[in-house]
Structures are given as structure tokens and as C-alpha cells.
Design a protein around this motif. Structure first.
Motif, PDB file in Angstrom:
ATOM      1  N   GLN A 121      13.268  50.556  71.529  1.00  0.00           N
ATOM      2  CA  GLN A 121      13.195  49.096  71.618  1.00  0.00           C
ATOM      3  C   GLN A 121      12.013  48.540  70.851  1.00  0.00           C
ATOM      4  OE1 GLN A 121      13.107  48.163  75.773  1.00  0.00           O
ATOM      5  NE2 GLN A 121      15.292  48.611  76.117  1.00  0.00           N
ATOM      6  N   ALA A 122      10.920  49.221  70.966  1.00  0.00           N
ATOM      7  CA  ALA A 122       9.734  48.756  70.217  1.00  0.00           C
ATOM      8  C   ALA A 122       9.975  48.844  68.718  1.00  0.00           C
ATOM      9  CB  ALA A 122       8.509  49.574  70.625  1.00  0.00           C
ATOM     10  N   ALA A 123      10.648  49.955  68.296  1.00  0.00           N
ATOM     11  CA  ALA A 123      10.921  50.109  66.867  1.00  0.00           C
ATOM     12  C   ALA A 123      11.866  49.015  66.397  1.00  0.00           C
ATOM     13  CB  ALA A 123      11.507  51.505  66.593  1.00  0.00           C
ATOM     14  N   GLY A 124      12.856  48.651  67.191  1.00  0.00           N
ATOM     15  CA  GLY A 124      13.763  47.586  66.791  1.00  0.00           C
ATOM     16  C   GLY A 124      13.079  46.246  66.673  1.00  0.00           C
ATOM     17  N   GLN A 125      12.223  46.004  67.614  1.00  0.00           N
ATOM     18  CA  GLN A 125      11.475  44.730  67.542  1.00  0.00           C
ATOM     19  C   GLN A 125      10.594  44.675  66.302  1.00  0.00           C
ATOM     20  OE1 GLN A 125       9.400  44.348  71.207  1.00  0.00           O
ATOM     21  NE2 GLN A 125      11.266  43.927  72.424  1.00  0.00           N
ATOM     22  N   ASP A 126       9.946  45.777  65.984  1.00  0.00           N
ATOM     23  CA  ASP A 126       9.075  45.783  64.791  1.00  0.00           C
ATOM     24  C   ASP A 126       9.882  45.570  63.535  1.00  0.00           C
ATOM     25  OD1 ASP A 126       6.845  46.109  66.318  1.00  0.00           O
ATOM     26  OD2 ASP A 126       6.796  48.311  66.127  1.00  0.00           O
ATOM     27  N   ALA A 127      11.059  46.210  63.493  1.00  0.00           N
ATOM     28  CA  ALA A 127      11.878  46.035  62.294  1.00  0.00           C
ATOM     29  C   ALA A 127      12.317  44.585  62.158  1.00  0.00           C
ATOM     30  CB  ALA A 127      13.087  46.969  62.390  1.00  0.00           C
ATOM     31  N   LYS A 128      12.637  43.964  63.281  1.00  0.00           N
ATOM     32  CA  LYS A 128      13.032  42.571  63.246  1.00  0.00           C
ATOM     33  C   LYS A 128      11.906  41.659  62.782  1.00  0.00           C
ATOM     34  CE  LYS A 128      15.146  39.044  66.167  1.00  0.00           C
ATOM     35  NZ  LYS A 128      15.626  38.720  67.527  1.00  0.00           N
ATOM     36  N   LEU A 129      10.708  41.959  63.255  1.00  0.00           N
ATOM     37  CA  LEU A 129       9.536  41.166  62.844  1.00  0.00           C
ATOM     38  C   LEU A 129       9.256  41.348  61.354  1.00  0.00           C
ATOM     39  CD1 LEU A 129       7.111  41.728  65.856  1.00  0.00           C
ATOM     40  CD2 LEU A 129       8.329  39.639  65.280  1.00  0.00           C
ATOM     41  N   ASN A 130       9.407  42.592  60.896  1.00  0.00           N
ATOM     42  CA  ASN A 130       9.135  42.843  59.474  1.00  0.00           C
ATOM     43  C   ASN A 130      10.154  42.122  58.602  1.00  0.00           C
ATOM     44  OD1 ASN A 130       6.913  44.450  60.010  1.00  0.00           O
ATOM     45  ND2 ASN A 130       8.118  46.344  60.162  1.00  0.00           N
ATOM     46  N   ALA A 131      11.418  42.118  59.070  1.00  0.00           N
ATOM     47  CA  ALA A 131      12.455  41.447  58.285  1.00  0.00           C
ATOM     48  C   ALA A 131      12.175  39.932  58.215  1.00  0.00           C
ATOM     49  CB  ALA A 131      13.819  41.726  58.907  1.00  0.00           C
ATOM     50  N   GLU A 132      11.740  39.357  59.329  1.00  0.00           N
ATOM     51  CA  GLU A 132      11.417  37.926  59.328  1.00  0.00           C
ATOM     52  C   GLU A 132      10.242  37.612  58.398  1.00  0.00           C
ATOM     53  OE1 GLU A 132      10.708  36.884  63.345  1.00  0.00           O
ATOM     54  OE2 GLU A 132      12.838  36.946  63.949  1.00  0.00           O
ATOM     55  N   ARG A 133       9.248  38.544  58.440  1.00  0.00           N
ATOM     56  CA  ARG A 133       8.094  38.320  57.556  1.00  0.00           C
ATOM     57  C   ARG A 133       8.519  38.380  56.090  1.00  0.00           C
ATOM     58  NH1 ARG A 133       5.399  41.680  61.464  1.00  0.00           N
ATOM     59  NH2 ARG A 133       3.921  40.427  62.687  1.00  0.00           N
ATOM     60  N   GLU A 134       9.367  39.348  55.743  1.00  0.00           N
ATOM     61  CA  GLU A 134       9.798  39.488  54.359  1.00  0.00           C
ATOM     62  C   GLU A 134      10.579  38.248  53.921  1.00  0.00           C
ATOM     63  OE1 GLU A 134      11.982  43.083  54.158  1.00  0.00           O
ATOM     64  OE2 GLU A 134      10.222  44.399  54.253  1.00  0.00           O
ATOM     65  N   GLN A 135      11.414  37.721  54.831  1.00  0.00           N
ATOM     66  CA  GLN A 135      12.177  36.528  54.490  1.00  0.00           C
ATOM     67  C   GLN A 135      11.250  35.315  54.274  1.00  0.00           C
ATOM     68  OE1 GLN A 135      15.081  35.963  57.569  1.00  0.00           O
ATOM     69  NE2 GLN A 135      16.338  37.740  56.954  1.00  0.00           N
ATOM     70  N   ARG A 136      10.266  35.189  55.168  1.00  0.00           N
ATOM     71  CA  ARG A 136       9.326  34.075  54.987  1.00  0.00           C
ATOM     72  C   ARG A 136       8.538  34.218  53.688  1.00  0.00           C
ATOM     73  NH1 ARG A 136       8.336  34.726  60.580  1.00  0.00           N
ATOM     74  NH2 ARG A 136       6.374  35.801  60.118  1.00  0.00           N
ATOM     75  N   PHE A 137       8.146  35.455  53.351  1.00  0.00           N
ATOM     76  CA  PHE A 137       7.369  35.674  52.119  1.00  0.00           C
ATOM     77  C   PHE A 137       8.187  35.307  50.899  1.00  0.00           C
ATOM     78  CE2 PHE A 137       6.124  38.499  48.636  1.00  0.00           C
ATOM     79  CZ  PHE A 137       4.788  38.111  48.483  1.00  0.00           C
ATOM     80  N   LEU A 138       9.468  35.750  50.928  1.00  0.00           N
ATOM     81  CA  LEU A 138      10.336  35.437  49.802  1.00  0.00           C
ATOM     82  C   LEU A 138      10.568  33.925  49.705  1.00  0.00           C
ATOM     83  CD1 LEU A 138      12.950  38.348  50.146  1.00  0.00           C
ATOM     84  CD2 LEU A 138      11.118  38.118  48.455  1.00  0.00           C
ATOM     85  N   ALA A 139      10.727  33.273  50.871  1.00  0.00           N
ATOM     86  CA  ALA A 139      10.908  31.820  50.849  1.00  0.00           C
ATOM     87  C   ALA A 139       9.681  31.114  50.299  1.00  0.00           C
ATOM     88  CB  ALA A 139      11.237  31.320  52.255  1.00  0.00           C
TER      89      ALA A 139
END
Length: 462
Positions: free
Chosen positions: A38-56
Motif C-alpha cells: 500500500q505504501a508503494a502504491g501511494q508513492d507511485a501515485k504521488l510520483n505520477a502526480e508530481r511528474e504530471q505537474r512538472f510537465l504541465a
């Protein structure tokens, strides 16, 4: 990003192990694995959101950069257009200036000439008496003399009118009402008489124009009574004939100097006590001389009348009294010629003091006048040197008092002595003439008496 995820996994594992160690009852490996997943899934989700914000954000910054570059290009284009218009306007302005200079021609020279002429005329008008009668011309002259632009046609017309006005009024005699500042500083409206641009007076008092006050002012010290009476008579004249008046071509400077000139009384006062002594002696001597001159004139007229009538002696003149004394002696029987001669000499000597009266005193006054003047001169020099010692020689006005005393006493001494010298010479001459007449007549009487005696003595013998 991969290194970051590994680090996060290690941290989660350490926390999990720590929580298992501290828990009161262990939950087992399945629970731990589930938590890790669960912790790994949450981290992956956070990283994906960060990457999307960075690209935006990156796309947004790229868009902003593009917009800024477009704005810069547009601003450069506008600046180039403005520069082009500015250069075109500068060229147009230069062309217009050239056209203005070409069209203006001599008008630029007219501007300088008008400004210079207005400045010169303003200096004249500020001291002219005409400005007291026409005070509204000064602002126009000030504007023309101080302006930097081109004068208008109206300004040139006003300037021409002012020149004509000064020229015409300078040759006229005018009566007008204007404000006058008296010697006490009181300002009031009076009737003023102006003779050209030279002299102005009101109520017998001479006036000068004060440009600062913008009004006529009375002189603090007026000229002598003669000049004031001349002004009063000119003001009271009703006809259009010729009348005397004082003209000051310097527009008041000579009038001020005339007013500063001391009167006769003031000059005498500058001479001090010695001046009054000299004047007193002179007046006393003049009175005695006039008295004796009148006496000699009356006596000479009576003696000449007696010469026309020798046979009837009168006692109102010296010759008549001498004749009467001779006849009295002859009638008394005095026949000796020597005795009669002595009696005639006595009668003549009796008359001489009255004929030569006051002459020794007048000679004393003649000698004392210059000596008293010399005393005043020395006293004045002493005062002058004392002032120089105390105040220095920087201001000649400080020494004027002593020098005035020295010069005035000298003049007064000579002024008393010289007339007395001539008067005394006249008195002496007239007295000698009368004495000579007495001597001639007495000698003739004595000669005729002796001849008569000789003829009477020779008659019996014949």
C-alpha cells in the motif's frame, strides 16, 4: 526517479520493522507485506502526480516564453516605428525652422533692435517727468525690454506711441494732477506744473520723479527763496506770455546740487564765533563810515555854498565859522598878522577833528579784519588736523567743517577790510579837500588883511 523510489522503499521498510518491534502484538508477515504494498502504491501515485505537474509547468513556461518573445518582437517593431517617426519629425522641424528663417528675413534683427531700443528708452522714461503724467507706459517698456520672443504688432505700436509721447510732451508745459510725496513721506494728490521733461513743481516746491515709488517727490532741501518764488510766480501766471522759470537739463541732478548749496546764513554759521566777530566789526565800521560820509557830503555842500557868499559867514559850516572867527578878531582890533595867523590856525584845527572823525578807527578795522580771518584760518586748520588724527583722511566730508571755517573766516576778514579800505580812502580824500579849502581861504583872508593894513599905513605918508 528510480533512485528516489528505492530510497522511499527502504524508509518504509525501516518504519515497518520499527512498528513491529514496538507493537504489543505482532500482526504477521502478510500484514506487513500488505502495508508495504500500500505504501508503494501511494508513492507511485504521488510520483505520477508530481511528474504530471512538472510537465504541465514546463509547457506553461514554454508558452510564457513564447508569448514574451512575441511581445518583445512587437515592442521592437513599435520602437523602430517611433524612431522613424521621431527622425522624420526632427527633419520636418529643421525644415520648418529653415523656412521660418528664410521667411522672417530681417525680422530677427528687428527683434534685437526693438529690445535694445526699449531698454534704452526704459532707462530714460524711468527718470522722465512725463512718466508721472503717463504712468501706464512703463509695463509695456518692461515687457519689450525683457521679452525673448518676437514682439507683436500691438507692442510695436505701443512702443512707437511712447516714443512720440516723450518727444511731444518734452516740449510742452502741462498742468495735471498726480500723487506727490512730500518731505515728511505723506502721499497726496496735487496740481503739478511740468515744464517739458526737465522741471516740475507744486505749490512753489520743486519735485523729482522717483521710479521706485512711481510718484513725484519733493526735494528734502529746496533751493533758495529766489528759485522757489520764481516757481510760485510761474504757477500763478494766468496769461500765455513769457515768464521766467528754472530749467534743469539733468532731470533733477543740478536741482539737488543747488538745494544742497548752503545759504549765506549757513555759510556764516560754518565760520563759527570768529565769523560773527568779524561781521560785527565790519557792520560797526560800515555804520561809522556811512555816518561820516553823509556828514562830509552835507558839510561839503554847505562849504561850497559859503564859497559863493564869503561876505556873509554862517556858522553851519567850517568855513563860515573860520570866517566868523577871523572877522571877530579883526573887529576886536587884533592887527598883528602873526597873531591873526595863529588865530586862523586855531580855528582850522578846531574844525579838523570833526572832518577826520572815525578815520583812525576805520584804519584799525582794516588791519584787524584780515588778522581775525587769519585766526579763523588757523583755528579751522587745527580742527581739520584733529579730525584727520581721529577719523583718518578717508572721507573728505569729515574734514569739510574745519576747512569751511578756515576759508569762510578768511573771506569775511578780507570782505570787511577791502571795502573799508576804499571807504576810508574816500573819507580821507573828502576831508583833505575841505581842510585844503579852509587853509586856502584862511591864507587868502590873512593876505588881504595884511595888504589892507599896509595900504592904510602908507596912505598918510602919501
Amino acid at each position: 526517479m528510480r533512485r528516489l523510489s528505492t530510497t522511499r522503499w527502504l524508509a518504509v521498510l525501516l518504519l515497518s520493522f520499527s512498528g513491529l518491534a514496538w507493537a504489543a502484538e505482532p500482526q504477521g508477515l502478510d500484514a506487513l507485506l500488505q502495508q508495504v504494498q500500500q505504501a508503494a502504491g501511494q508513492d507511485a501515485k504521488l510520483n505520477a502526480e508530481r511528474e504530471q505537474r512538472f510537465l504541465a509547468d514546463k509547457n506553461q513556461q514554454a508558452a510564457m516564453v513564447g508569448k514574451a518573445e512575441a511581445d518583445l518582437a512587437q515592442a521592437k517593431a513599435k520602437a523602430d516605428a517611433v524612431r522613424a517617426r521621431f527622425a522624420a519629425n526632427q527633419k520636418a522641424i529643421a525644415d520648418l525652422k529653415d523656412k521660418l528663417k528664410a521667411r522672417a528675413g530681417d525680422y530677427i534683427q528687428v527683434q534685437g533692435a526693438v529690445k535694445e531700443a526699449a531698454g534704452a528708452f526704459r532707462a530714460i522714461a524711468s527718470e522722465s517727468l512725463v512718466s508721472a503724467q503717463v504712468p501706464d507706459r512703463m509695463p509695456t517698456l518692461d515687457a519689450l525690454a525683457d521679452q525673448d520672443g518676437y514682439p507683436s504688432v500691438a507692442d510695436l505700436e505701443h512702443f512707437w506711441v511712447g516714443l512720440q509721447q516723450e518727444l511731444v510732451q518734452g516740449g510742452r508745459i502741462a498742468r495735471f494732477t498726480a500723487p506727490v510725496v512730500d518731505a515728511d513721506g505723506k502721499r497726496e494728490s496735487r496740481e503739478v506744473i511740468r515744464i517739458g521733461s526737465f522741471t516740475a513743481f507744486s505749490g512753489g516746491h520743486y519735485l523729482v520723479f522717483d521710479p521706485q515709488a512711481g510718484a513725484l517727490t519733493e526735494l528734502t532741501r529746496q533751493p533758495s527763496h529766489h528759485w522757489r518764488a520764481l516757481a510760485a510766480d510761474f504757477a500763478d501766471a494766468k496769461d500765455d506770455g513769457r515768464h521766467e522759470a528754472m530749467i534743469d537739463p539733468s532731470h533733477g541732478s543740478l536741482l539737488v546740487q543747488e538745494a544742497l548749496r548752503p545759504t549765506l546764513r549757513q555759510r556764516i554759521a560754518q565760520g563759527g564765533t570768529i565769523a560773527y566777530v568779524i561781521i560785527t566789526i565790519g557792520v560797526f565800521g560800515a555804520a561809522l563810515a556811512v555816518w561820516q560820509l553823509v556828514f562830509l557830503l552835507r558839510t561839503g555842500r554847505r562849504v561850497r555854498a559859503q564859497l559863493g557868499d564869503i561876505g556873509h559867514p554862517r556858522t553851519d559850516n567850517p568855513l563860515g565859522r573860520v570866517l566868523a572867527a577871523f572877522r571877530g578878531d579883526a573887529a576886536a582890533g587884533v592887527g598883528d598878522g602873526e597873531v591873526l595867523e595863529l588865530r586862523l590856525s586855531e580855528a582850522i584845527l578846531r574844525e579838523i577833528p570833526a572832518l577826520e572823525r572815525f578815520q583812525p578807527l576805520l584804519r584799525l578795522i582794516i588791519a584787524a579784519g584780515p588778522l581775525l580771518g587769519l585766526v579763523g584760518t588757523v583755528t579751522g586748520m587745527i580742527i581739520t588736523f584733529q579730525v584727520i588724527q581721529e577719523q583718518g583722511a578717508g572721507d573728505p566730508r569729515l574734514m569739510a567743517g574745519g576747512i569751511s571755517q578756515a576759508m569762510i573766516t578768511t573771506v569775511l576778514g578780507l570782505g570787511v577790510a577791502v571795502p573799508m579800505l576804499f571807504i576810508n580812502a574816500i573819507l580821507s580824500a573828502r576831508s583833505r579837500v575841505l581842510v585844503q579849502i579852509l587853509d586856502e581861504q584862511s591864507a587868502g583872508l590873512l593876505a588881504r588883511h595884511i595888504e589892507t593894513q599896509q595900504e592904510q599905513g602908507d596912505a598918510p605918508r602919501a
